[in-house]
Design an enzyme around this catalytic site. Structure first.
Site, mmCIF file in Angstrom:
data_model
loop_
_atom_site.group_PDB
_atom_site.id
_atom_site.type_symbol
_atom_site.label_atom_id
_atom_site.label_comp_id
_atom_site.label_asym_id
_atom_site.label_seq_id
_atom_site.Cartn_x
_atom_site.Cartn_y
_atom_site.Cartn_z
ATOM 1 N N ASP A 57 0.837 -1.197 0.000
ATOM 2 C CA ASP A 57 0.000 0.000 0.000
ATOM 3 C C ASP A 57 0.881 1.259 0.000
ATOM 4 N N ILE A 58 0.497 2.251 -0.795
ATOM 5 C CA ILE A 58 1.301 3.485 -0.804
ATOM 6 C C ILE A 58 1.143 4.279 0.500
ATOM 7 N N ALA A 81 -3.966 5.034 -7.461
ATOM 8 C CA ALA A 81 -5.051 5.930 -7.061
ATOM 9 C C ALA A 81 -6.356 5.155 -7.087
ATOM 10 N N GLU A 82 -7.336 5.691 -6.399
ATOM 11 C CA GLU A 82 -8.727 5.328 -6.679
ATOM 12 C C GLU A 82 -9.121 6.220 -7.845
ATOM 13 N N THR A 132 -4.910 14.125 -13.604
ATOM 14 C CA THR A 132 -6.047 14.101 -14.516
ATOM 15 C C THR A 132 -6.494 15.506 -14.903
ATOM 16 N N ASP A 133 -7.159 15.616 -16.045
ATOM 17 C CA ASP A 133 -7.726 16.913 -16.448
ATOM 18 C C ASP A 133 -8.940 17.293 -15.595
ATOM 19 N N GLU A 134 -9.490 16.313 -14.846
ATOM 20 C CA GLU A 134 -10.715 16.600 -14.085
ATOM 21 C C GLU A 134 -10.481 17.627 -12.982
ATOM 22 N N TYR A 158 -13.564 12.418 -6.406
ATOM 23 C CA TYR A 158 -12.358 11.927 -7.104
ATOM 24 C C TYR A 158 -11.473 13.087 -7.528
ATOM 25 N N LYS A 162 -7.681 14.209 -6.313
ATOM 26 C CA LYS A 162 -6.528 14.322 -7.225
ATOM 27 C C LYS A 162 -5.969 15.749 -7.184
ATOM 28 N N PRO A 213 -26.009 1.764 -20.511
ATOM 29 C CA PRO A 213 -26.545 2.869 -19.707
ATOM 30 C C PRO A 213 -25.865 4.207 -19.995
ATOM 31 N N HIS A 292 -22.280 15.948 -12.540
ATOM 32 C CA HIS A 292 -21.617 15.467 -13.767
ATOM 33 C C HIS A 292 -20.977 16.617 -14.555
HETATM 34 P P1 NAD Z 1 -6.986 2.046 -12.096
HETATM 35 O O1 NAD Z 1 -8.086 2.249 -11.123
HETATM 36 O O2 NAD Z 1 -7.202 1.144 -13.266
HETATM 37 O O3 NAD Z 1 -5.683 1.484 -11.344
HETATM 38 C C1 NAD Z 1 -5.254 1.989 -10.122
HETATM 39 C C2 NAD Z 1 -4.206 1.035 -9.549
HETATM 40 O O4 NAD Z 1 -3.759 1.566 -8.295
HETATM 41 C C3 NAD Z 1 -4.737 -0.366 -9.277
HETATM 42 O O5 NAD Z 1 -3.813 -1.341 -9.732
HETATM 43 C C4 NAD Z 1 -4.863 -0.421 -7.761
HETATM 44 O O6 NAD Z 1 -4.698 -1.727 -7.219
HETATM 45 C C5 NAD Z 1 -3.743 0.517 -7.340
HETATM 46 N N1 NAD Z 1 -3.975 1.097 -6.006
HETATM 47 C C6 NAD Z 1 -5.113 1.670 -5.548
HETATM 48 N N2 NAD Z 1 -4.956 2.066 -4.272
HETATM 49 C C7 NAD Z 1 -3.674 1.748 -3.923
HETATM 50 C C8 NAD Z 1 -2.901 1.927 -2.756
HETATM 51 N N3 NAD Z 1 -3.405 2.506 -1.649
HETATM 52 N N4 NAD Z 1 -1.614 1.497 -2.756
HETATM 53 C C9 NAD Z 1 -1.072 0.912 -3.857
HETATM 54 N N5 NAD Z 1 -1.774 0.708 -4.985
HETATM 55 C C10 NAD Z 1 -3.050 1.125 -5.029
HETATM 56 O O7 NAD Z 1 -6.557 3.498 -12.551
HETATM 57 P P2 NAD Z 1 -6.054 4.019 -13.982
HETATM 58 O O8 NAD Z 1 -7.215 4.330 -14.828
HETATM 59 O O9 NAD Z 1 -5.012 3.098 -14.468
HETATM 60 O O10 NAD Z 1 -5.389 5.412 -13.538
HETATM 61 C C11 NAD Z 1 -4.030 5.459 -13.113
HETATM 62 C C12 NAD Z 1 -3.692 6.888 -12.739
HETATM 63 O O11 NAD Z 1 -3.898 7.737 -13.863
HETATM 64 C C13 NAD Z 1 -4.559 7.456 -11.615
HETATM 65 O O12 NAD Z 1 -3.734 8.250 -10.793
HETATM 66 C C14 NAD Z 1 -5.582 8.317 -12.333
HETATM 67 O O13 NAD Z 1 -6.014 9.380 -11.528
HETATM 68 C C15 NAD Z 1 -4.781 8.807 -13.516
HETATM 69 N N6 NAD Z 1 -5.546 9.118 -14.736
HETATM 70 C C16 NAD Z 1 -6.421 8.205 -15.259
HETATM 71 C C17 NAD Z 1 -7.087 8.510 -16.448
HETATM 72 C C18 NAD Z 1 -8.054 7.531 -17.083
HETATM 73 O O14 NAD Z 1 -8.718 7.888 -18.063
HETATM 74 N N7 NAD Z 1 -8.149 6.303 -16.613
HETATM 75 C C19 NAD Z 1 -6.857 9.734 -17.089
HETATM 76 C C20 NAD Z 1 -5.962 10.648 -16.498
HETATM 77 C C21 NAD Z 1 -5.300 10.306 -15.335
HETATM 78 O O1 DAU Z 2 -10.691 12.853 -17.663
HETATM 79 C C1 DAU Z 2 -9.835 11.908 -17.085
HETATM 80 C C2 DAU Z 2 -10.638 10.972 -16.212
HETATM 81 O O2 DAU Z 2 -11.375 10.142 -17.100
HETATM 82 C C3 DAU Z 2 -9.784 10.133 -15.269
HETATM 83 O O3 DAU Z 2 -9.135 10.986 -14.365
HETATM 84 C C4 DAU Z 2 -10.641 9.125 -14.511
HETATM 85 O O4 DAU Z 2 -9.826 8.288 -13.720
HETATM 86 C C5 DAU Z 2 -11.395 8.293 -15.527
HETATM 87 O O5 DAU Z 2 -12.270 7.405 -14.859
HETATM 88 C C6 DAU Z 2 -12.192 9.186 -16.482
HETATM 89 O O6 DAU Z 2 -13.290 9.828 -15.773
HETATM 90 P P1 DAU Z 2 -14.750 9.970 -16.431
HETATM 91 O O7 DAU Z 2 -15.724 10.136 -15.346
HETATM 92 O O8 DAU Z 2 -14.743 10.955 -17.542
HETATM 93 O O9 DAU Z 2 -14.842 8.486 -17.102
HETATM 94 P P2 DAU Z 2 -16.029 7.423 -17.179
HETATM 95 O O10 DAU Z 2 -15.575 6.350 -18.109
HETATM 96 O O11 DAU Z 2 -16.523 7.013 -15.836
HETATM 97 O O12 DAU Z 2 -17.202 8.246 -17.888
HETATM 98 C C7 DAU Z 2 -16.996 8.861 -19.149
HETATM 99 C C8 DAU Z 2 -18.291 9.592 -19.499
HETATM 100 O O13 DAU Z 2 -19.322 8.608 -19.743
HETATM 101 C C9 DAU Z 2 -18.809 10.474 -18.389
HETATM 102 O O14 DAU Z 2 -19.396 11.642 -18.963
HETATM 103 C C10 DAU Z 2 -19.884 9.633 -17.709
HETATM 104 C C11 DAU Z 2 -20.428 8.799 -18.845
HETATM 105 N N1 DAU Z 2 -20.918 7.445 -18.463
HETATM 106 C C12 DAU Z 2 -20.092 6.644 -17.737
HETATM 107 C C13 DAU Z 2 -20.495 5.395 -17.347
HETATM 108 C C14 DAU Z 2 -19.595 4.507 -16.506
HETATM 109 C C15 DAU Z 2 -22.157 7.001 -18.893
HETATM 110 O O15 DAU Z 2 -22.896 7.721 -19.602
HETATM 111 N N2 DAU Z 2 -22.557 5.744 -18.520
HETATM 112 C C16 DAU Z 2 -21.791 4.931 -17.759
HETATM 113 O O16 DAU Z 2 -22.238 3.795 -17.419
#
Ligand code: NAD
Ligand code: DAU
Length: 354
Positions: A57-58, A81-82, A132-134, A158, A162, A213, A292
Site C-alpha cells: 500500500d502506498i 489511485a482510486e 487528470t484533467d478533471e 475523485y 486528485k 446505460p 456530472h
Molecule cells: P486504475 O483504477 O485502473 O488502477 C489503479 C491502480 O492503483 C490499481 O492497480 C490499484 O490496485 C492501485 N492502487 C489503488 N490504491 C492503492 C494503494 N493505496 N496502494 C497501492 N496501490 C493502489 O486506474 P487508472 O485508470 O489506471 O489510472 C491510473 C492513474 O492515472 C490514476 O492516478 C488516475 O487518476 C490517472 N488518470 C487516469 C485517467 C483515465 O482515463 N483512466 C486519465 C488521467 C489520469
Molecule cells: O478525464 C480523465 C478521467 O477520465 C480520469 O481521471 C478518470 O480516472 C477516468 O475514470 C475518467 O473519468 P470519467 O468520469 O470521464 O470516465 P467514465 O468512463 O466514468 O465516464 C466517461 C463519461 O461517460 C462520463 O461523462 C460519464 C459517462 N458514463 C459513464 C459510465 C460509466 C455514462 O454515460 N454511462 C456509464 O455507465
C-alpha cells in the site's frame, strides 16, 4: 530501476509493459491489488527478472522506506489511485486515503530518500505524478480547452482528491526542492481498462446483450486518448520535462458520450454482429451522475512544443484496436467481472433505472 506505483491497474500495467518493451531498465511495481489491480495484466512478464512486483500500500511508510533503501530507484512514476468518479460518489473515504494520504506518504518517503543522495544520483532523481484533467472542472461549449494555467475547480470527490494530491506535489517542489513533474491527462481508453469505465463497460454489456446505460442526455463531452499515447507522453516528461512543471496530455479528440457509444456499437456490428439486431438498440438513458462535469478538453500545446510529443493513434485507429483486444480477451473480462463487480453494478446502476 524505476519505482512504479499502481502498475497492476489499467494505465500502470500498460506503462510497465510498454516500458519493458522499449528498455531493459527494471521496474519495481508497488500495487495494493484493489478491485482495479490485476496481476493478469502483467502475465506476459512472468519469469522476467526486469519486473519486481511488490504487493503493498502506498500509505505504508515503513514499506516504502524499505523499498527505496533496498532498490534505490532513480525515479518514481506514481499512478496508484482510486480512479472511478462514480465510486467516489458512493464512497469518498477511500479516495482521500489513497489519493491524498497515499501521495503524501510517497512524497515524504521520496523526500527522505532523495535527501540522502549526492552528486549525479541526486541530480537525476525524479518524482512523476500522474494526474487528470478533471482537476480543472467543467467547460462550457465555447470555453477554450484546459491550459496548464487554468485554475483548479474540481467537482467530484475523485477530482478533489486528485487536485489535493497535485497541490501536495507542487508544494514538495517549492518548499523542499523535490524534483517533481506532474501530468494532467484526459480520458484514456485501450486494453486492460476495467469495465466500470464508459468504453469497456459498453463493449462488455453490448457483447452480453445487456442495456448500455447512458447518463443524462449523453451529450457530456470528453477528450479521448489511446492509453499507449499517454504512456509515451509520460516517458517523454520523465526523460525531458522541466522540473516543477505540469504538462497537460490530450488527444485533441473531443466527443460526446453518445457518439462514443454509437461508434462502439457500429464497430461491434461489423466485427461481431448480433443476430438479435444492431447493438445500438441496447442504448438506455439512465439517471445522470450527480455533479456530472459537462465538458473536458485539453490544450496539449505545451507538451507538443517543449517535448515534441504527439499522439500516434487517431480515435478511429485506437478504438478499433481496443475493441479487437476486448474481443480477443473475453476471458480477461469474465475474470474481472467477479462477485464484487456484480455488487458494484447493482449499487451504481440499480438506483439509476431507465
Ligand atoms: P486504475 O483504477 O485502473 O488502477 C489503479 C491502480 O492503483 C490499481 O492497480 C490499484 O490496485 C492501485 N492502487 C489503488 N490504491 C492503492 C494503494 N493505496 N496502494 C497501492 N496501490 C493502489 O486506474 P487508472 O485508470 O489506471 O489510472 C491510473 C492513474 O492515472 C490514476 O492516478 C488516475 O487518476 C490517472 N488518470 C487516469 C485517467 C483515465 O482515463 N483512466 C486519465 C488521467 C489520469
Ligand atoms: O478525464 C480523465 C478521467 O477520465 C480520469 O481521471 C478518470 O480516472 C477516468 O475514470 C475518467 O473519468 P470519467 O468520469 O470521464 O470516465 P467514465 O468512463 O466514468 O465516464 C466517461 C463519461 O461517460 C462520463 O461523462 C460519464 C459517462 N458514463 C459513464 C459510465 C460509466 C455514462 O454515460 N454511462 C456509464 O455507465
Amino acid at each position: 530501476m524505476i519505482l512504479v506505483t499502481g502498475g497492476a491497474g489499467f494505465i500502470g500495467a500498460n506503462f510497465v509493459l510498454d516500458w519493458l518493451r522499449a528498455s531493459d531498465e527494471p521496474v519495481l511495481n508497488l500495487d495494493a491489488l484493489t478491485y482495479a489491480g490485476n496481476l493478469e495484466n502483467l502475465a506476459t512478464l512472468q519469469g522476467d527478472g526486469r519486473h519486481v512486483f511488490v504487493h503493498g500500500d502506498i500509505c505504508d511508510r515503513a514499506l516504502i522506506d524499505r523499498l527505496f533503501a533496498e532498490h534505490r530507484p532513480r525515479a518514481v512514476v506514481h499512478f496508484a489511485a482510486e480512479s472511478h468518479v462514480d465510486r467516489s460518489i458512493h464512497g469518498p473515504g477511500d479516495f482521500v486515503r489513497t489519493n491524498v494520504e497515499g501521495t503524501f506518504t510517497l512524497l515524504e518517503a521520496a523526500r527522505g530518500y532523495w535527501s540522502t543522495l549526492e552528486g549525479e544520483e541526486k541530480a537525476v532523481f525524479r518524482f512523476l505524478h500522474v494526474s487528470t484533467d478533471e482537476v480543472y472542472g467543467s467547460l462550457g461549449p465555447n470555453d477554450p480547452p484546459f491550459a496548464e494555467t487554468k485554475a483548479y475547480e474540481p467537482n467530484s470527490p475523485y477530482s478533489a482528491s486528485k487536485a489535493a494530491s497535485d497541490h501536495l506535489v507542487r508544494a514538495w517542489h517549492h518548499t523542499y526542492g523535490l524534483p517533481v513533474l506532474t501530468t494532467n491527462c484526459s480520458n484514456n481508453y485501450g486494453p486492460y481498462q476495467f469495465p466500470e469505465k464508459l468504453i469497456p463497460l459498453m463493449i462488455a454489456n453490448a457483447l452480453a446483450g445487456k442495456a448500455l446505460p447512458v447518463y443524462g442526455d449523453g451529450r457530456n463531452v470528453r477528450d479521448w486518448l489511446y492509453v499507449g499515447d499517454h504512456c509515451a507522453a509520460i516517458r517523454e516528461v520523465l526523460a525531458r520535462g522541466r522540473l516543477g512543471e505540469t504538462y497537460n496530455v490530450g488527444g485533441w479528440n473531443e466527443k460526446p458520450n453518445l457518439e462514443i457509444v454509437h461508434t462502439v456499437c457500429a464497430l461491434l456490428d461489423e466485427l461481431r454482429p448480433d443476430p438479435a439486431g444492431p447493438h445500438a438498440r441496447l442504448i438506455t438513458y439512465v439517471a445522470d451522475r450527480p455533479g456530472h462535469d459537462r465538458r473536458y478538453a485539453i490544450d496539449a500545446r505545451k507538451i507538443e512544443r517543449e517535448l515534441g510529443w504527439r499522439p500516434a493513434e487517431t480515435f478511429e485507429t485506437g478504438i478499433r484496436k481496443t475493441i479487437a483486444w476486448y474481443l480477443a480477451n473475453q476471458d480477461w473480462v469474465a475474470h474481472v467481472q467477479s462477485g464484487s463487480y456484480r455488487e458494484w453494478v447493482e449499487r451504481n446502476y440499480g438506483e439509476r433505472r431507465a
